[in-house]
Design a protein around this motif. Structure first.
Motif, PDB file in Angstrom:
ATOM      1  N   THR A  89      85.470  -3.198  88.936  1.00 51.43           N
ATOM      2  CA  THR A  89      86.414  -3.519  89.316  1.00 51.43           C
ATOM      3  C   THR A  89      86.392  -3.818  90.903  1.00 51.43           C
ATOM      4  O   THR A  89      87.616  -3.901  91.701  1.00 51.43           O
ATOM      5  CB  THR A  89      87.745  -2.432  89.405  1.00 51.43           C
ATOM      6  N   THR A  90      85.223  -3.841  91.488  1.00 52.96           N
ATOM      7  CA  THR A  90      85.092  -4.199  92.933  1.00 52.96           C
ATOM      8  C   THR A  90      85.270  -5.571  93.330  1.00 52.96           C
ATOM      9  O   THR A  90      85.488  -6.332  92.321  1.00 52.96           O
ATOM     10  CB  THR A  90      83.384  -4.138  93.331  1.00 52.96           C
ATOM     11  N   ALA A  91      85.428  -5.882  94.653  1.00 55.87           N
ATOM     12  CA  ALA A  91      86.095  -7.223  95.297  1.00 55.87           C
ATOM     13  C   ALA A  91      84.460  -8.100  94.744  1.00 55.87           C
ATOM     14  O   ALA A  91      85.047  -9.340  94.360  1.00 55.87           O
ATOM     15  CB  ALA A  91      86.113  -7.189  96.467  1.00 55.87           C
ATOM     16  N   GLU A  92      83.632  -7.697  94.977  1.00 51.15           N
ATOM     17  CA  GLU A  92      82.455  -8.634  94.405  1.00 51.15           C
ATOM     18  C   GLU A  92      82.333  -8.555  92.863  1.00 51.15           C
ATOM     19  O   GLU A  92      82.416  -7.289  92.495  1.00 51.15           O
ATOM     20  CB  GLU A  92      81.102  -8.411  95.235  1.00 51.15           C
ATOM     21  N   PHE A  93      81.581  -9.461  92.167  1.00 47.28           N
ATOM     22  CA  PHE A  93      81.408  -9.476  90.747  1.00 47.28           C
ATOM     23  C   PHE A  93      80.136  -8.711  90.558  1.00 47.28           C
ATOM     24  O   PHE A  93      79.251  -9.394  90.844  1.00 47.28           O
ATOM     25  CB  PHE A  93      81.195 -10.727  90.072  1.00 47.28           C
ATOM     26  N   HIS A  94      80.247  -7.193  89.700  1.00 46.53           N
ATOM     27  CA  HIS A  94      79.084  -6.769  89.692  1.00 46.53           C
ATOM     28  C   HIS A  94      79.129  -6.296  87.990  1.00 46.53           C
ATOM     29  O   HIS A  94      80.197  -6.219  87.450  1.00 46.53           O
ATOM     30  CB  HIS A  94      79.105  -5.395  90.221  1.00 46.53           C
ATOM     31  N   LEU A  95      77.900  -6.388  87.424  1.00 46.99           N
ATOM     32  CA  LEU A  95      77.784  -6.210  85.863  1.00 46.99           C
ATOM     33  C   LEU A  95      76.746  -4.982  85.778  1.00 46.99           C
ATOM     34  O   LEU A  95      75.896  -5.038  86.533  1.00 46.99           O
ATOM     35  CB  LEU A  95      77.273  -7.446  85.037  1.00 46.99           C
ATOM     36  N   ASN A  96      77.227  -4.026  84.915  1.00 42.05           N
ATOM     37  CA  ASN A  96      76.259  -3.018  84.342  1.00 42.05           C
ATOM     38  C   ASN A  96      75.992  -3.042  82.946  1.00 42.05           C
ATOM     39  O   ASN A  96      77.004  -3.495  82.405  1.00 42.05           O
ATOM     40  CB  ASN A  96      76.621  -1.647  85.093  1.00 42.05           C
ATOM     41  N   SER A  97      74.932  -2.401  82.748  1.00 42.65           N
ATOM     42  CA  SER A  97      74.806  -2.418  81.325  1.00 42.65           C
ATOM     43  C   SER A  97      73.900  -1.307  81.122  1.00 42.65           C
ATOM     44  O   SER A  97      73.135  -0.488  81.648  1.00 42.65           O
ATOM     45  CB  SER A  97      73.596  -3.419  80.830  1.00 42.65           C
ATOM     46  N   CYS A  98      74.218  -0.504  79.776  1.00 43.81           N
ATOM     47  CA  CYS A  98      73.678   0.881  79.209  1.00 43.81           C
ATOM     48  C   CYS A  98      73.598   0.985  77.810  1.00 43.81           C
ATOM     49  O   CYS A  98      74.382  -0.040  77.021  1.00 43.81           O
ATOM     50  CB  CYS A  98      74.305   1.894  79.922  1.00 43.81           C
ATOM     51  N   TYR A  99      72.673   1.637  77.271  1.00 46.67           N
ATOM     52  CA  TYR A  99      72.613   2.102  75.849  1.00 46.67           C
ATOM     53  C   TYR A  99      73.877   2.595  75.245  1.00 46.67           C
ATOM     54  O   TYR A  99      74.324   3.736  76.070  1.00 46.67           O
ATOM     55  CB  TYR A  99      71.543   2.669  75.325  1.00 46.67           C
ATOM     56  N   LEU A 100      74.647   2.211  74.239  1.00 45.23           N
ATOM     57  CA  LEU A 100      75.844   2.846  73.789  1.00 45.23           C
ATOM     58  C   LEU A 100      75.311   4.338  73.064  1.00 45.23           C
ATOM     59  O   LEU A 100      76.156   5.291  73.541  1.00 45.23           O
ATOM     60  CB  LEU A 100      76.326   2.165  72.532  1.00 45.23           C
ATOM     61  N   ASN A 101      74.433   4.523  72.573  1.00 46.97           N
ATOM     62  CA  ASN A 101      73.933   5.800  72.203  1.00 46.97           C
ATOM     63  C   ASN A 101      73.796   6.901  73.238  1.00 46.97           C
ATOM     64  O   ASN A 101      74.209   8.081  72.978  1.00 46.97           O
ATOM     65  CB  ASN A 101      72.605   5.515  71.230  1.00 46.97           C
ATOM     66  N   SER A 102      73.131   6.471  74.317  1.00 49.35           N
ATOM     67  CA  SER A 102      73.142   7.279  75.503  1.00 49.35           C
ATOM     68  C   SER A 102      74.679   7.541  75.907  1.00 49.35           C
ATOM     69  O   SER A 102      74.980   8.820  76.339  1.00 49.35           O
ATOM     70  CB  SER A 102      72.186   6.514  76.603  1.00 49.35           C
ATOM     71  N   LEU A 103      75.218   6.771  75.991  1.00 51.16           N
ATOM     72  CA  LEU A 103      76.750   6.531  76.620  1.00 51.16           C
ATOM     73  C   LEU A 103      77.492   7.765  75.609  1.00 51.16           C
ATOM     74  O   LEU A 103      78.139   8.512  76.548  1.00 51.16           O
ATOM     75  CB  LEU A 103      77.337   5.429  76.655  1.00 51.16           C
ATOM     76  N   ILE A 104      77.334   7.537  74.596  1.00 52.55           N
ATOM     77  CA  ILE A 104      78.009   8.542  73.541  1.00 52.55           C
ATOM     78  C   ILE A 104      77.666   9.800  73.555  1.00 52.55           C
ATOM     79  O   ILE A 104      78.318  10.802  73.413  1.00 52.55           O
ATOM     80  CB  ILE A 104      78.304   7.702  72.462  1.00 52.55           C
TER      81      ILE A 104
END
Length: 388
Positions: A89-104
């Motif tokens: 939601t930052t003013a600049e366009f930023h994208l992050n990615s992570c593994y779903l299994n790790s997240l959950i």
């Protein structure tokens, strides 16, 4: 001391060179004894990041890993190797990615994420995520073209412009999918012009193989998609759409068969249609079409179509209660359902994990990130938008 140091460095360089020769010769010897079919079988079960490094091992492996048959075989083994891409939601366009299994599985700790370098250089414009298919993630660029990008191999392709006669109030709803007959990834663009209420919405299809747009049959008369993107399920793209019959306004699910390029209506479940319920939106869970809506501002309800196109196969998957919500936010998603039945949603620009077994909430934390505007689940694959 200096001479000894340079001498030892020289010996190290010789050692490293010799090790490289030994490694290369060992691989060549291995290839001589191991059948090619077995080499293919082993490599097709190795994650993308390792395979990208393995391309440098020898010419035969580089050729194999780039082969279309191998890419499809690898895709078959990694269909459920899921990651989630998040737009900040930052003013600049930023994208992050992570593994779903790790997240959950690591909700009590912080999940490691990877910052993605978005290929289109316009840091203050937030391009919307259309969807994903076989590792390709599609972004809409100003409603006039799309970007197909595989973040796992860092390869992208930008489509030509649509060339529609855009005016204030107009919008384009895109959808990404795969035509299994022509073996081609396609993007469908539905151009809607609210200024002409009785005109059909014009539809064009982009072929990744030909890198061109082509006009097809208009969207059904009097029907307008109200969701940003179509959802890909079983060879079809599906839009939640408004339609008016006389003085009555309602909604339907419009399905476009990507191979036949024909439309049909998919019936929703028999759900609560009180005036206090929000208009449903569509999504995809476990490769099935799903539908969600707010009910009386007290619950968020998710339905799942287990057998695509069969109305009787709709089941109510989960009902998520709202916690005290002074700012009147709504859930978005769902994005994923774990094997235990936990549902991943977004609320107030943060990810939320709801467990229906004990009706508890968890709040996954992501390294170097807080506050998300958009999200999409994708798989790690070798599928390239540049080669087909």
């Amino acid at each position: 001391m200096t001479n000894m140091s340079s001498s030892s460095q020289g010996r190290r360089r010789i050692d490293y060179h010799q090790r490289g020769v030994i490694r290369t010769s060992s691989i060549m010897e291995m290839e001589a004894f191991i059948p090619e079919e077995l080499v293919v079988e082993i490599l097709s079960r190795i994650p993308v990041k390792c395979l990208l490094k393995f391309r440098c091992v020898c010419k035969s492996w580089n050729s194999l890993i780039s082969d279309s048959y191998f890419i499809k075989k690898h895709l078959h083994h990694f269909t459920h190797h899921n990651r989630i891409i998040l737009s900040a939601t930052t003013a600049e366009f930023h994208l992050n990615s992570c593994y779903l299994n790790s997240l959950i599985s690591s909700t009590s700790s912080t999940t490691i994420s990877e910052h993605l370098n978005y290929p289109v250089k316009n840091k203050y414009r937030h391009d919307g995520i259309v969807g994903s298919c076989d590792g390709l993630v599609c972004f809409a660029i100003k409603g006039d073209c799309v970007l197909l990008w595989n973040p796992s191999i860092r390869v992208s392709k930008k489509s030509p412009p649509l060339g529609n006669n855009w005016r204030p109030g107009c919008f384009t709803s895109f959808g990404l999918g795969y035509d299994h007959v022509k073996q081609d990834y396609k993007v469908v663009a539905v151009f809607c012009d609210p200024n002409h209420f009785f005109s059909e919405s014009k539809v064009k299809v982009y072929s990744m193989a030909t890198n061109s747009w082509r006009k097809i049959q208009d969207f059904p008369h009097g029907v307008t998609p109200y969701q940003n993107s179509g959802k890909f399920v079983t060879g079809t793209l599906n839009w939640a759409s408004n339609f008016t019959l006389g003085s009555t306004s309602s909604w339907i699910i419009v399905s476009l068969d990507l191979q036949k390029e024909s439309y049909r209506e998919i019936l929703p479940p028999d759900y609560e249609k009180e005036e206090t319920s929000s208009t449903p939106t569509l999504g995809v869970l476990n490769e099935c079409l799903c539908m969600s809506y707010d009910h009386k501002r007290t619950h968020f309800v998710v339905w799942l179509m287990k057998d695509y196109g069969v109305t009787e196969s709709w089941i109510k998957l989960v009902t998520v209660p709202y916690l005290p919500n002074p700012e009147d936010f709504s859930y978005s998603g769902p994005y994923y359902v774990s094997e235990k039945g936990e549902v991943l949603l977004m609320f107030e620009f943060d990810l939320v994990l709801f467990d229906p077994s004990d009706r508890s909430f968890k709040y996954p934390r992501i390294q170097n990130g807080k506050g998300w505007f958009d999200a999409e689940v994708y798989v790690e694959t070798l599928v390239s938008p540049m080669k087909h």
